[in-house]
Structures are given as C-alpha cells and as structure tokens.
Design a protein around this motif. Structure first.
Motif, PDB file in Angstrom:
ATOM      1  N   GLN A  91      39.403 -40.506  56.630  1.00 34.97           N
ATOM      2  CA  GLN A  91      39.166 -41.288  57.838  1.00 34.97           C
ATOM      3  C   GLN A  91      39.334 -40.387  59.051  1.00 34.97           C
ATOM      4  OE1 GLN A  91      42.074 -44.555  57.186  1.00 34.97           O
ATOM      5  NE2 GLN A  91      40.322 -45.916  57.433  1.00 34.97           N
ATOM      6  N   THR A  96      34.884 -43.686  58.154  1.00 33.11           N
ATOM      7  CA  THR A  96      35.471 -43.688  56.814  1.00 33.11           C
ATOM      8  C   THR A  96      34.446 -43.144  55.836  1.00 33.11           C
ATOM      9  OG1 THR A  96      36.853 -45.612  57.323  1.00 33.11           O
ATOM     10  CG2 THR A  96      36.485 -45.099  55.000  1.00 33.11           C
ATOM     11  N   SER A 106      33.823 -41.572  51.793  1.00 36.05           N
ATOM     12  CA  SER A 106      34.295 -41.383  50.425  1.00 36.05           C
ATOM     13  C   SER A 106      33.394 -40.366  49.750  1.00 36.05           C
ATOM     14  CB  SER A 106      34.268 -42.705  49.652  1.00 36.05           C
ATOM     15  OG  SER A 106      35.178 -43.628  50.208  1.00 36.05           O
ATOM     16  N   ARG A 133      46.410 -47.346  55.933  1.00 36.26           N
ATOM     17  CA  ARG A 133      45.469 -46.314  56.367  1.00 36.26           C
ATOM     18  C   ARG A 133      45.254 -46.449  57.871  1.00 36.26           C
ATOM     19  NH1 ARG A 133      41.171 -47.166  51.339  1.00 36.26           N
ATOM     20  NH2 ARG A 133      42.394 -46.054  49.778  1.00 36.26           N
TER      21      ARG A 133
END
Length: 298
Positions: free
Chosen positions: A54, A69, A71, A149
């Motif tokens: 992030q 964000t 991944s 987070r």
C-alpha cells in the motif's frame, strides 16, 4: 508477415527488457513503479505484507489523499491494483517522504514507512502514541482509530472518521501489529474550539508530530462539548481487557456526548461482518455492553 514477426520480436525484447529493469530494482521501488503513481502526488506512507503493498500519497495543490493498493502474484507480475481517494482533513505536507527512502527497505514479513518513524518491521510496527490534549481545551469530539493496514477512511465500518462532519474521510490511519494497549496504539483525531473565525480546529496525532487544520465549510456541530480532563479520564475506562480487541481488523475509541453525558464508545470489527461495541459512562464508570452483531449485507 516478416514485418509482423519483426514487430513481435521487438515487442518481446522490450517486454523482456522491462522485466529485467523491474527485477533490478529494490522490492519497494519495484512495487511503487507497479502502482503507477503520478508525479504530482507525494508519498507519505508505505505498508507491506507478503505480496501486498500500500502506498498513501498526498497532492499539495488539490489537498487529496490517495491510497494505492497493489497485489503481486510474483515479484514481477501485478495481480491487482486498486486506488481510493478522499480530500485530506489536514495538511500532510510535513510528512512527505523522500522517495530515496524506498531503497532502504529490507525484506520482512511486514513493514511500515512513515516520516517520523522511518522503516519499521514486524513487531516494531506496534508503536505508542500519547496524544497531548490540554486539560483546559474544550473538545467537540475525539476519536482514536486503527486498522490492520493503511486506511484513508474509505471502505470499512466506522470509516467516516468524524461521523458528524457529513461523512468526511481523509485521515490517514497507520496500522499496528495488534490492538493490545488500545489507548496508545491508535491514530488520534480531535476536533476542538479555537480562536479563529471558523471556530473549530481538527488535530491528527501521529508519532512525533501533530498535524492541524481549521475546518472549513458548514457542518453540524454537537451541542455539548467536553474538556481535556474528561478525555484523559475516558482513556482510563478503555476496555483493553476484551480478548477480541487483539484480533480485530478495526478498533475505534470515540469520546463524545450522549444524552448530555460524556461517554467513551469502543467499536471493533472482527472477521466477516461481525461488529462489537461497548459504552462507558465517563462520570460513573457504568458499562453498557459489549454488544456484538452481524452487520447487515446489502
């Protein structure tokens, strides 16, 4: 046909070259590049967990907070990218990071970067915050909140950090390793009276720094207020003994006035849609709850 093959060959070389370039970068720099963050946005925080990254940014001209964000399915391959945005409630210029700090990242299971903290890893992410609220100051509201987070007040239960400000979001919440010692592990936000013509000032307390701004616009203001001594007393009633707090994804301590009585309301969100809360009468210490329920879906 040959031209097409040659074009495919050139594109393949470029792609291989790009992958080689990414592979040569430090992990945090590589993830930042993959997040595709515009040059007019300044980095203010980073969080990393496994293949999950992030990046929180701030635009000084537009006063916008953004949270990127990303991944990764592998170090060189992006699986997903999501961008959230909100107008910042305070000016984050003081905590803008130098991008060179990304190169200092050392691979760990979990990592957090914030200007006053530098890189923190694994258990170091749990940090103490002691908000210095003056006893003589009069407050409309004070909220301490944390998530597992980075959060800018979008997408989770309790995300409208100061709920009576017409759903204003725009406060960067830093993650902690766990929520034990809740009164110290939160990102604290307070709204109080001030001498300016606006009449209200918002403060956000981070490790080693307090960011402050006048609140602009017309908002609904509670009729009742409390002082700093009331706030300090409220913290002594914080329900840290609840075991569920240590595994909660979101915890909020909310000091406000209800039925003309100062109360401390603690809200926490567990896995799935389970939300719990408890009320403590600050004057008497009477506890109402905890009550847990499944948040309605749809």
């Amino acid at each position: 046909m040959r031209r097409k093959l040659f074009a495919v060959f050139i594109l393949s070389l470029l792609f291989i070259g790009y992958l080689a370039y990414l592979n040569s970068l430090p992990p945090a720099v590589r993830a930042y590049k993959m997040a595709r963050i515009p040059e007019n946005e300044q980095l203010i925080a980073v969080y990393h967990e496994g293949n999950f990254w992030q990046f929180a940014t701030y635009n000084e001209k537009t006063s916008m907070l953004k949270l990127y964000t990303v991944s990764q399915s592998s170090p060189l391959w992006l699986r997903s990218r999501r961008v959230e945005s909100a107008r910042a409630l305070v000016n984050y210029s003081q905590v803008i990071l130098n991008l060179e700090a990304l190169k200092d990242y050392k691979p760990h299971e979990r990592a957090l970067l914030f200007k006053t903290l530098g890189w923190k890893y694994d258990g170091e992410i749990y940090y103490p915050i002691s908000p210095k609220f003056k006893a003589e100051d009069m407050y409309f509201i004070a909220i301490g909140t944390t998530t597992s987070r980075l959060n800018i007040g979008a997408g989770e239960e309790g995300s409208s950090i100061i709920s009576w400000l017409s759903g204003v979001k725009g406060v960067l919440t830093l993650p902690t390793l766990n929520n034990r010692g809740t009164t110290k592990a939160l990102t604290w936000i307070a709204v109080h009276e001030c001498e300016s013509h606006l009449g209200k000032t918002v403060q956000v307390f981070y490790p080693g720094i307090t960011l402050e701004s006048d609140i602009t616009g017309v908002y609904e203001v509670p009729k009742n207020i409390f002082n700093g001594s009331t706030f300090q007393k409220a913290l002594s009633y914080a329900p840290n003994e609840f075991k569920e707090l240590s595994i909660a994804k979101l915890v909020i301590l909310w000091v406000h006035v209800k039925d003309e009585k100062p109360v401390l309301e603690t809200v926490w969100k567990l896995g799935g849609d389970k939300v719990c809360h408890v009320l403590v009468d600050i004057n008497t210490g009477k506890v109402d709850g905890p009550v847990c329920y499944e948040k309605a879906v749809g």
